[in-house]
Design an enzyme around this catalytic site. Sequence first.
Site, PDB file in Angstrom:
ATOM      1  N   HIS B 272      -0.700 -47.564  21.689  1.00  0.00           N
ATOM      2  CA  HIS B 272      -1.982 -48.194  22.028  1.00  0.00           C
ATOM      3  C   HIS B 272      -2.826 -47.241  22.893  1.00  0.00           C
ATOM      4  O   HIS B 272      -3.981 -46.950  22.572  1.00  0.00           O
ATOM      5  CB  HIS B 272      -1.709 -49.507  22.774  1.00  0.00           C
ATOM      6  CG  HIS B 272      -2.931 -50.219  23.256  1.00  0.00           C
ATOM      7  ND1 HIS B 272      -3.477 -51.296  22.601  1.00  0.00           N
ATOM      8  CD2 HIS B 272      -3.724 -50.014  24.336  1.00  0.00           C
ATOM      9  CE1 HIS B 272      -4.540 -51.728  23.244  1.00  0.00           C
ATOM     10  NE2 HIS B 272      -4.715 -50.970  24.306  1.00  0.00           N
ATOM     11  N   GLU B 273      -2.215 -46.734  23.970  1.00  0.00           N
ATOM     12  CA  GLU B 273      -2.975 -45.838  24.860  1.00  0.00           C
ATOM     13  C   GLU B 273      -3.331 -44.538  24.135  1.00  0.00           C
ATOM     14  O   GLU B 273      -4.403 -43.975  24.364  1.00  0.00           O
ATOM     15  CB  GLU B 273      -2.194 -45.558  26.142  1.00  0.00           C
ATOM     16  CG  GLU B 273      -1.867 -46.804  26.983  1.00  0.00           C
ATOM     17  CD  GLU B 273      -3.081 -47.653  27.341  1.00  0.00           C
ATOM     18  OE1 GLU B 273      -4.200 -47.097  27.473  1.00  0.00           O
ATOM     19  OE2 GLU B 273      -2.936 -48.898  27.475  1.00  0.00           O
ATOM     20  N   GLU B 302     -11.384 -50.428  22.150  1.00  0.00           N
ATOM     21  CA  GLU B 302     -10.188 -51.231  21.853  1.00  0.00           C
ATOM     22  C   GLU B 302      -9.856 -51.164  20.354  1.00  0.00           C
ATOM     23  O   GLU B 302      -8.691 -51.270  19.972  1.00  0.00           O
ATOM     24  CB  GLU B 302     -10.422 -52.677  22.311  1.00  0.00           C
ATOM     25  CG  GLU B 302      -9.185 -53.544  22.313  1.00  0.00           C
ATOM     26  CD  GLU B 302      -8.204 -53.237  23.447  1.00  0.00           C
ATOM     27  OE1 GLU B 302      -8.523 -52.385  24.314  1.00  0.00           O
ATOM     28  OE2 GLU B 302      -7.120 -53.839  23.457  1.00  0.00           O
TER      29      GLU B 302
END
Lengths: 508, 508
Positions: B272-273, B302
């Site tokens: 995700h990061e 996002e």
Amino acid sequence: MATEAAPDDGSDAPDAYDALLERAKRWNAVGSAAGVLGWDQQVMMPEGGTPARSKQLSALSSVRHDMLTDDETADLLAELSDADLTDEESAVVREIRRDHERADAVPGELVERISEASSEALAAWEEARAEDDFEAFAPHLERQVELKREYADHVAPDRDPYEVLFEEYEPCLSIERAEEILEELRETLVPVIDAIRESDRDLAVDTFEGTFPTDDQEALARDALETVGYDFDRGRLDVSSHPFTSGNQFDCRVTTRFDESDPLAAVGSTIHEFGHAQYNLGLPREHWGTPLGESRDLSVHESQSRLWENHVGRSRAFWELFLPAFKERFPDTADATVEDAYEAVNQVYEDNLVRVEADELTYHLHIVVRFEIERDLVRGDLAIEDVPEVWNDKYEEYLGIRPESDAEGCLQDIHWSHGNFGYFPTYSLGSVMAAQLYAAAESEIDDLEGSIADGDFDPLREWLGENVHRHGSRYETNELVRRATGEDFSADAFLAYVDEKYGELYDL
Amino acid sequence: MATEAAPDDGSDAPDAYDALLERAKRWNAVGSAAGVLGWDQQVMMPEGGTPARSKQLSALSSVRHDMLTDDETADLLAELSDADLTDEESAVVREIRRDHERADAVPGELVERISEASSEALAAWEEARAEDDFEAFAPHLERQVELKREYADHVAPDRDPYEVLFEEYEPCLSIERAEEILEELRETLVPVIDAIRESDRDLAVDTFEGTFPTDDQEALARDALETVGYDFDRGRLDVSSHPFTSGNQFDCRVTTRFDESDPLAAVGSTIHEFGHAQYNLGLPREHWGTPLGESRDLSVHESQSRLWENHVGRSRAFWELFLPAFKERFPDTADATVEDAYEAVNQVYEDNLVRVEADELTYHLHIVVRFEIERDLVRGDLAIEDVPEVWNDKYEEYLGIRPESDAEGCLQDIHWSHGNFGYFPTYSLGSVMAAQLYAAAESEIDDLEGSIADGDFDPLREWLGENVHRHGSRYETNELVRRATGEDFSADAFLAYVDEKYGELYDL
């Protein structure tokens, strides 16, 4: 804005004073933010980050410069020039005025030209050192000398340019005092080192030979910091290619480096940085961002690191305390005695050409060589092309050894590529000041040596906090030393220390 | 300063444009310096550093604010309002003008009051959550709602205050579009989740139960980053209590955290990061510090993290590739199949009350609850005291579970203590956008799934770079999505993805 006369109790400063202080806190907050970015750059930043980091630092530097030199700062300082101030307020205004005047005197475009020339000179120096090619570096060195003379000319056209540059690092210590001390060091230490070379005493230098894994050295460096009382809640230990200290009274971090063959060097270097950090951590918190909460100049800062490195870390008492921890990390040294450790950390090298690897004595002659050369360069008394020969001659004269290459000679240090002329002397001045402060602490603290051997560093830390750290920049350098020791700043205590310690070590 | 008409080829911008750009670069350099300090604070700073860090950050923030709102910026923007600009220049001016106008509209003292109230609310929230005591937090929440309404009133007194606050995070996406999408998610997902609960399919959720040492998890997180192609020369992986990404196109760092019982969570969070970092690292370097070199807003950011987390990290293809690395770190899982891993990372929880631990589907209902509540609070349609009950009712209605405490209910997230109303929706919008972008990438890249299974992420990284990253903030959100996918921003692709993926997983 009206000037209000304030009573001398410090409780009712003029409005202009409060306004100036608020401004100073803001530009110092910006300056200390830049310090965090500098730490990050050397310790954490991935290599790709350089372009953004340069721009961030240059933006912060110009923001700070603008605040320091703008009309509002100038007006407040003008208004305060005949205000009725307490001693403390006067000290604050004196320090801010000095910074303001210097920043104001030098045109931004010159600062930028110096910064650009430094980047180029740094790259040229790295290559020249790798290739042992002084001629490739010479034009860059010449340019730095020219630019720094131009800089000095803006600050004070009628004064000795080297003096003006020296004041960049030591704004409140006279160059005369510095020159006297360096000369005294040279005159006294050259014959002492000669005598040591002729001494029959062999020190136990091979007790700590071998290979010492860096992981264990890092654990040992932490042991050393715990031992002397570093506050890890307000600091960190990391690794960087050049050890340094960065921070303030809330958060002051140290770095160290490791050489697999020399764990004693890492201990010494870590304790050295601890001394710097302890100074910053001891500055008054309520004055952070003002001159009362900032450290005095480079020599005073170096006095704190050298005091811990030399007078604590190179003492018998410290090794009585610390040798067991050392042996626990490196069981192969189980047979070493305290005397072995003491001799190993105090040996005087016969053939070392490198300043950063020098012992406590020869170190100063490395500095004297640099000081004499850079002073003559800046004053126009020495031609660039003559630097290598003069350097080598001085090494032969003062240290009895002659470099065989410029890489090991006049190309070894980074400082001149940055144009940092006047910086080197502060290293020696700090060591000398360390001895003077330590002698005063010893005379005032009951059995200081015993408390060190017992692992009780509170008395020494408290003495330094009380006599040096808590004053920030309130007193100028000589005044600070005089208040702490009862004497003007001099080399007397250092020379007495050398006499006693090395006389005993080498049967002189 | 005179306005010069520029030809439309972008090569000859008006002087005012160049001057504005120079100023923007400077305030953005200051802003990104603050970003480094923020990273340091969460990852490296010793706890004692807080007082100095707060002052440093507040000084940088006010310096940046002053530059953004001063007369010179205002004059340049005024001058450019009728200048002849290229599309690219117009986009730059549009973005700077928006930032300037909002910063200019809100008085500094209100920003300071909000910041102070947030500090107090944060402390109160931490305690209230620990004690499960909503009443202790209620007055702080009320104060934040009031202050943020006051804030919205300064920005646009005649508009819906929630819309104004939403625009703080999504300045160029309409609240109507956002509300439509969230409503669609609620209407579609509630029955899907019901159906999953009624499904007889048992996923292989216990294959990865056990204890997984964090050192090995950290090595695995590095494996994951290497696998997807993180550029460690322009980044770092560290640990922090809340994972985050920080940086720019030259240096963008990620953090992660570890739960000994859940190594899959660390893999997902790290990927995700990575998605966030990959976006920043893909921004054009030559435009750093200008809107063309800055990422679009929160939902787009996002979308990048969710695309990698959900569409890559939760795919069969990824686990075909990555399971061997996982087993090497954790040999106890040697028997796990790709299907086991796929089911474990895609299980839909039946009784999870915690947003940050939610699966890909229920996640959106957690968001919808928060969105509906905060919108009603800000609009004045819901009383503070009714929040816990409304929260619990909505959980029961949308998720079929009812929190037994407020600590597990409306006190679980930090956002409202910061007054961040309007932030939550961006999480769902980003996930929805991720699906739309991924579908477009799939249709344009030959055998994307196959290339992922082969460990070749170049096609996907390049597609995202080309269609999203390189544009910076040149296009507004819907325009960016439309150019990348050929369609307006909508939930269609996400809902189709849910249908297909979960239909198969749970035999719906």
